[in-house]
Write a protein that holds these residues in place. Structure first.
Motif, mmCIF file in Angstrom:
data_model
loop_
_atom_site.group_PDB
_atom_site.id
_atom_site.type_symbol
_atom_site.label_atom_id
_atom_site.label_comp_id
_atom_site.label_asym_id
_atom_site.label_seq_id
_atom_site.Cartn_x
_atom_site.Cartn_y
_atom_site.Cartn_z
ATOM 1 N N MET A 1 6.409 -11.995 5.647
ATOM 2 C CA MET A 1 5.118 -11.218 5.513
ATOM 3 C C MET A 1 4.593 -11.508 4.243
ATOM 4 O O MET A 1 5.043 -11.892 3.258
ATOM 5 N N LYS A 2 3.189 -11.187 4.428
ATOM 6 C CA LYS A 2 2.557 -11.533 3.236
ATOM 7 C C LYS A 2 2.324 -10.279 2.231
ATOM 8 O O LYS A 2 2.574 -9.213 2.928
ATOM 9 N N THR A 3 1.809 -10.413 0.907
ATOM 10 C CA THR A 3 1.830 -9.205 0.264
ATOM 11 C C THR A 3 0.494 -9.361 -0.562
ATOM 12 O O THR A 3 0.050 -10.459 -0.813
ATOM 13 N N VAL A 4 -0.058 -8.191 -0.717
ATOM 14 C CA VAL A 4 -1.354 -7.842 -1.323
ATOM 15 C C VAL A 4 -1.108 -7.044 -2.528
ATOM 16 O O VAL A 4 -0.453 -5.876 -2.296
ATOM 17 N N LEU A 5 -1.687 -7.219 -3.641
ATOM 18 C CA LEU A 5 -1.831 -6.046 -4.816
ATOM 19 C C LEU A 5 -3.232 -5.726 -4.860
ATOM 20 O O LEU A 5 -4.384 -6.259 -4.659
ATOM 21 N N GLU A 24 -0.800 -3.240 9.086
ATOM 22 C CA GLU A 24 -0.903 -4.463 9.812
ATOM 23 C C GLU A 24 0.172 -5.429 9.259
ATOM 24 O O GLU A 24 0.084 -6.582 9.743
ATOM 25 N N GLY A 25 1.163 -4.740 8.617
ATOM 26 C CA GLY A 25 2.484 -5.659 8.489
ATOM 27 C C GLY A 25 2.483 -6.169 7.208
ATOM 28 O O GLY A 25 3.398 -7.048 6.910
ATOM 29 N N TRP A 26 1.505 -6.001 6.308
ATOM 30 C CA TRP A 26 1.551 -6.682 5.045
ATOM 31 C C TRP A 26 2.523 -5.761 4.027
ATOM 32 O O TRP A 26 2.560 -4.492 4.169
ATOM 33 N N ASN A 27 3.120 -6.181 3.089
ATOM 34 C CA ASN A 27 3.551 -5.559 1.978
ATOM 35 C C ASN A 27 2.655 -5.265 1.029
ATOM 36 O O ASN A 27 1.764 -6.181 0.706
ATOM 37 N N VAL A 28 2.537 -4.088 0.368
ATOM 38 C CA VAL A 28 1.585 -3.733 -0.391
ATOM 39 C C VAL A 28 2.030 -3.237 -1.823
ATOM 40 O O VAL A 28 2.714 -2.316 -1.816
ATOM 41 N N ILE A 29 1.085 -3.963 -2.799
ATOM 42 C CA ILE A 29 1.551 -3.168 -4.225
ATOM 43 C C ILE A 29 0.375 -2.463 -4.556
ATOM 44 O O ILE A 29 -0.600 -2.934 -4.822
ATOM 45 N N ALA A 30 0.520 -1.174 -4.405
ATOM 46 C CA ALA A 30 -0.542 -0.053 -4.481
ATOM 47 C C ALA A 30 -0.745 0.308 -5.850
ATOM 48 O O ALA A 30 0.379 1.006 -6.287
ATOM 49 N N THR A 31 -1.552 -0.180 -6.500
ATOM 50 C CA THR A 31 -1.679 0.320 -7.986
ATOM 51 C C THR A 31 -2.731 1.105 -8.501
ATOM 52 O O THR A 31 -3.724 1.260 -7.642
#
Length: 275
Positions: A1-5, A24-31
C-alpha cells in the motif's frame, strides 16, 4: 500500500482528497492544525490524523515522524494548506501579508524540505502543490494571494527540474472557485474590518461586479478537485500542471495561448471602471 501525507486535511480539498485516497486503498496521513476536526477521517483504519501547522516547523517534523512510525514510509505529499487574503493592497496590513507568504509559500517549502531526505533515501517520491488560477493570472483585490501563488508556481517548476534526476516528481494543481469549501469563509474573516481608501470606490464597484460574475461561473465541487489531485498522483506521468476547474479556463487560455498585448487588453477591459 502506498502512503500519502496531506496538509490542511480538515476541510475542503484536503478533507475530500484524504477520503478519496483512503477509499482507493492508500494509507493517509491526514494533517491539520486541530486534529479534533478530523474525527470522521480518524475512523478509517488506513488513516492517521495528526497535528501539523505549516507555520510551526517542529509540528511538520513531528507529523512526518508519526506517519513514518505508523506506515513505514511516505510515497507522496499533497501540500494543500493555504488561505486567501483579499483587498486592495494599500489597505492590507504588513503582518497579514507576511502571514500569507508564511502559509502559502514558506509553509510548503518547509514541508518539502522535511520530506526530501526520506524521498532521496527511498529514491522516489511525489510532491503535489495545490496552487490556484490566481497563480496563473493576476486579479485585482487579490495581490497578496496572487503573489503567494505565483511564488508557489515558480518554486514548484524550478524544484521539478532539480528533483527529476532523483526520481522525485513535482506537480501543480490549479483550481478556481468551487461551491463546497470553507475557503471563502476564512478569506472573509481575514478582510473583516479592513477599509480601503475612498478613492478606490469606482474601481471597487466595477471589480465587485466582475467577481460576482466569476462566482456565478463556479460549477465544480471540492470532490471534483480532489479527483484531479488524485489523478495527478496516479496517472504515472511527469505532467507539471493540471487545471482543475472549468471556470478559470478562459483566463488560463488567455494567459497561456495569446500574446501579451491580447491578454492584457482582455484583463484590463474586464476591470476598468468604465467597462
Amino acid at each position: 500500500m502506498k502512503t500519502v501525507l496531506i496538509t490542511g486535511a480538515s476541510t475542503g480539498f484536503g478533507r475530500d482528497v484524504a477520503h478519496l485516497f483512503a477509499r482507493e486503498g492508500w494509507n493517509v496521513i491526514a494533517t491539520m492544525r486541530s486534529p479534533e476536526a478530523g474525527a470522521e477521517l480518524a475512523r478509517r483504519d488506513n488513516v492517521l490524523v495528526t497535528r501539523l501547522d505549516v507555520q510551526e516547523r517542529a509540528s511538520i517534523e513531528q507529523a512526518l515522524q508519526a506517519g513514518l512510525a505508523r506506515f513505514g514510509g511516505i510515497d507522496a505529499v499533497v501540500n494543500n494548506a493555504g488561505f486567501g487574503l483579499f483587498g486592495v493592497f494599500e489597505s492590507l496590513p504588513r503582518e497579514k501579508l507576511q502571514e500569507q507568504f508564511d502559509v502559502n509559500v514558506f509553509g510548503v517549502m518547509d514541508v518539502v524540505r522535511a520530506v526530501l531526505p526520506h524521498f532521496r533515501e527511498q529514491k522516489r517520491g511525489l510532491i503535489i502543490n495545490v496552487s490556484s488560477g490566481a497563480g496563473v493570472f493576476g486579479l485585482p483585490m487579490s495581490s497578496a494571494y496572487c503573489a503567494s501563488k505565483f511564488a508557489l508556481e515558480g518554486f514548484s517548476e524550478a524544484l521539478s527540474y532539480e528533483l527529476a534526476s532523483l526520481n522525485i516528481v513535482v506537480k501543480i494543481v490549479e483550481p478556481g472557485g468551487v461551491l463546497s469549501t470553507d475557503f471563502g469563509k476564512r478569506s472573509g474573516q481575514e478582510v473583516a474590518g479592513i477599509t480601503p481608501p475612498a478613492d478606490y470606490a469606482p474601481f471597487l464597484t466595477r471589480a465587485n461586479e466582475v467577481f460576482t460574475g466569476l462566482r456565478a461561473r463556479r460549477l465544480a465541487t471540492s470532490e471534483e478537485v480532489a479527483g484531479v489531485i488524485f489523478r495527478a498522483a496516479t496517472d504515472g506521468t511527469d505532467q507539471l500542471r493540471y487545471v482543475a476547474t472549468k471556470d478559470i479556463e478562459p483566463e488560463v487560455k488567455a494567459r497561456r495561448e495569446t500574446s501579451e498585448s491580447q491578454y492584457m487588453a482582455f484583463m484590463r477591459s474586464r476591470f476598468s471602471p468604465g467597462a
